[in-house]
Design an enzyme around this catalytic site. Structure first.
Site, PDB file in Angstrom:
ATOM      1  N   LYS A 100       0.949  -1.131  -0.039  1.00  0.00           N
ATOM      2  CA  LYS A 100       0.015  -0.006  -0.105  1.00  0.00           C
ATOM      3  C   LYS A 100       0.673   1.331  -0.190  1.00  0.00           C
ATOM      4  CE  LYS A 100      -4.057  -1.804   2.530  1.00  0.00           C
ATOM      5  NZ  LYS A 100      -5.233  -1.451   1.705  1.00  0.00           N
TER       6      LYS A 100
ATOM      7  N   ARG B  77     -10.625 -11.162   1.736  1.00  0.00           N
ATOM      8  CA  ARG B  77     -11.570 -12.196   1.215  1.00  0.00           C
ATOM      9  C   ARG B  77     -11.005 -13.651   1.273  1.00  0.00           C
ATOM     10  NH1 ARG B  77     -12.196  -8.943  -4.264  1.00  0.00           N
ATOM     11  NH2 ARG B  77     -11.493  -7.212  -2.657  1.00  0.00           N
TER      12      ARG B  77
HETATM   13  N1  BES Z   1      -8.414  -3.654   4.178  1.00  0.00           N
HETATM   14  C1  BES Z   1      -8.300  -3.294   2.968  1.00  0.00           C
HETATM   15  C2  BES Z   1      -9.769  -2.379   2.494  1.00  0.00           C
HETATM   16  C3  BES Z   1      -9.847  -1.147   3.032  1.00  0.00           C
HETATM   17  C4  BES Z   1      -8.967  -0.310   2.745  1.00  0.00           C
HETATM   18  C5  BES Z   1     -10.930  -0.917   4.135  1.00  0.00           C
HETATM   19  C6  BES Z   1      -9.347   1.260   3.381  1.00  0.00           C
HETATM   20  C7  BES Z   1     -11.013   0.231   4.799  1.00  0.00           C
HETATM   21  C8  BES Z   1     -10.318   1.460   4.336  1.00  0.00           C
HETATM   22  C9  BES Z   1      -8.339  -4.463   1.998  1.00  0.00           C
HETATM   23  O1  BES Z   1      -7.704  -5.594   2.355  1.00  0.00           O
HETATM   24  C10 BES Z   1      -7.877  -3.955   0.699  1.00  0.00           C
HETATM   25  O2  BES Z   1      -6.780  -3.553   0.457  1.00  0.00           O
HETATM   26  N2  BES Z   1      -8.727  -4.046  -0.233  1.00  0.00           N
HETATM   27  C11 BES Z   1      -8.572  -3.662  -1.626  1.00  0.00           C
HETATM   28  C12 BES Z   1      -9.101  -4.527  -2.494  1.00  0.00           C
HETATM   29  C13 BES Z   1      -8.461  -4.271  -4.059  1.00  0.00           C
HETATM   30  C14 BES Z   1      -7.071  -4.581  -4.143  1.00  0.00           C
HETATM   31  C15 BES Z   1      -9.045  -5.286  -4.991  1.00  0.00           C
HETATM   32  C16 BES Z   1      -9.168  -2.443  -1.973  1.00  0.00           C
HETATM   33  O3  BES Z   1     -10.112  -1.983  -1.330  1.00  0.00           O
HETATM   34  O4  BES Z   1      -8.483  -1.538  -2.428  1.00  0.00           O
HETATM   35 ZN    ZN Z   2      -5.636  -5.387   1.792  1.00  0.00          ZN
END
Ligand code: BES
Ligand code: ZN
Ligand code: ZN
Length: 462
Positions: A242, A316
């Site tokens: 990230k 997921r």
């Molecule tokens: N934990 C994150 C989602 C998240 C981000 C929740 C910010 C609340 C605030 C999750 O694991 C994630 O990074 N999801 C990605 C999925 C994508 C790579 C398909 C997202 O939402 O960008």
């Molecule tokens: Zn994530």
């Protein structure tokens, strides 16, 4: 403000709670000097406004707090908490008349504003000892159970990942189990592979803090509720790392786990006649030489294969194995809660908890429970037309379709593939209050737990 109600028999000063429309009548009944004082100070019973009324000797006779209009209250949940924060020390007895819903909001606003997170600021003096007697007619025990469950959720989320890894989350679940005579167990590290939780292991294996699957069981008889919570104690994104801002809040990526534990606490404290099972995949999504890689293909517990197109879509993956386990046993209702996607935030913002279900009766019950619990939720669709989007060709499923749209829906559809034909609710929550709000300080927050709790009688025929 302490997280409790004062003994109703304790000596107290009246705290008049006034809706804006009730102000003229109230002024008419006051001694003229007090009515004149309220007018002179511009008091209009606006939501959260507070005035003190003097007695003849110059002491405090009473306080008056504004409840505003229905519109103002809809714009700001628990807005009355601003008045509580302005009360001087002492014990206060709220007086109405209040509708049942308003009395509930006042009670919750009071208790939820009693929350403090002081773990890293030891020795801070307690704030003014303001106490409130429960408003007449409210179920104080029920509100206390809700507030203590919510406080547990907030504490777990607010604790930095340094002190809230998979082992500490396990300790929190075990301590909760002990408090209420529940059973707890954990499957840890290599045992996850031996007992067929390949995706929980794959996501968590790059952390020196071993991944695990946590379980709590409580209750001997009655309908069966299974709660599954995402317990990613820190989400770096993995090799698909990230950005600085994207990672900033990721200690809260166990917000689903924290919320199901808070809900479990409410259910157990109220001794509801049901059987409860909580499952939490607890991992850290870290980077190391053995980390999961983009394009790796995992075989899940259920047997479905998953192409990992983004190591940051880890929630997921771990939830899928936990949901598969949940479905190896009967349940009357299965609920998952997870800080699953940034897309959910973009869709509805931090104040609303989006949820998914195919069952219209469940949705209706939940909407009622949400209104009763001042815990707003919003239904989203398991839109079948997007199913093909999560099918990559090379494996059964894709954890990160390059579709570019509907990210919260495609994540929910992914989870649904691991659930058999049973009543299922999924929440894609945020778990964080971005700026101080009444009864919700900036930081961790539960979403959906009170809505579910209030809906349980209808959803489970309790
Ligand atoms: N934990 C994150 C989602 C998240 C981000 C929740 C910010 C609340 C605030 C999750 O694991 C994630 O990074 N999801 C990605 C999925 C994508 C790579 C398909 C997202 O939402 O960008
Ligand atoms: Zn994530
Ligand atoms: Zn995550």
């Amino acid at each position: 403000m302490p997280l409790r109600f004062a003994d109703p028999a304790s000596p107290a000063l009246p705290l008049h709670l006034l809706e804006a429309e009730a102000l003229p009548r109230f002024l008419g009944q006051l001694p003229p000097a007090q009515a004149a004082w309220l007018k002179a100070t511009g008091f209009e019973a606006g939501l959260g406004d507070l005035r003190l009324l003097p007695d003849a000797a110059g002491g405090i006779a009473a306080a008056v707090a504004g409840l505003g209009t229905a519109r103002a209250r809809a714009r700001q949940r628990f807005g009355i908490a601003r008045a509580f924060a302005a009360l001087p020390g002492g014990t206060w007895a709220p007086t109405g008349p209040l509708s049942a819903a308003l009395a509930d909001e006042v009670a919750l606003a009071w208790l939820l504003s009693g929350y403090r997170f002081d773990r890293y600021r030891p020795g801070r003096p307690p704030t003014d000892p303001v106490q409130l007697i429960a408003p007449a007619g409210v179920d104080a025990a029920r509100h206390l159970a809700m507030a203590k469950g919510e406080a547990l959720t907030r504490d777990l989320i607010n604790t930095p990942a340094q002190d809230m890894g998979p082992a500490e989350l396990e300790a929190a679940l075990r301590s909760l189990a002990q408090d209420f005579g529940a059973q707890a167990r954990a499957i840890t590290g290599a045992d996850l592979l031996a007992q067929n939780f390949p995706m929980i292991h794959a996501v968590g294996r790059a952390s020196p803090r071993a991944p695990r699957l946590l379980e709590l069981r409580w209750g001997k008889a009655g309908p069966r509720l299974t709660l599954v919570g995402k317990g990613v104690c820190f989400d770096t994104g993995g090799l698909n790392i990230k950005t600085t801002t994207g990672m900033a809040l990721m200690k809260k990526d166990m917000g689903g786990a924290a919320t199901v534990l808070g809900l479990a606490r409410m259910i157990m404290a109220l001794d509801l006649p049901m059987q409860l099972r909580v499952l939490i995949p607890a991992v850290e999504n870290m980077i190391d030489g053995n980390a999961l890689k983009p394009k790796d293909i995992l075989t899940s517990r259920k047997g479905l294969t998953v192409e990992v197109n983004d190591t940051d879509a880890e929630g997921r993956l771990v939830l899928a194995d936990a949901l598969a386990l949940a479905c190896e046993e009967e349940s009357d209702l299965l609920i998952s809660m997870a800080t699953l996607t940034g897309a959910a935030r973009i869709a509805v913002g931090p104040d609303l908890a989006p949820y998914y279900t195919d069952d219209a009766a469940l949705a209706a019950a939940l909407e009622t429970g949400a209104a009763q619990g001042f815990d707003p939720v919003w239904r989203m669709p398991f839109h079948d037309a997007y199913e093909s989007v999560i099918e990559p060709g090379i494996a059964d499923l894709d954890n990160s379709p390059g579709f570019g749209f509907a990210g919260s829906i495609t994540a929910a559809l992914f989870l649904r593939r691991f659930v058999d034909d049973r009543r299922y609710l999924h929440f894609d929550i945020y778990g964080h209050t971005p700026a101080d709000a009444p009864a919700r300080p900036k930081g961790g927050v539960g979403q959906g737990a009170r809505a579910v709790l209030n809906a349980l009688p209808q959803m489970l025929d309790l």
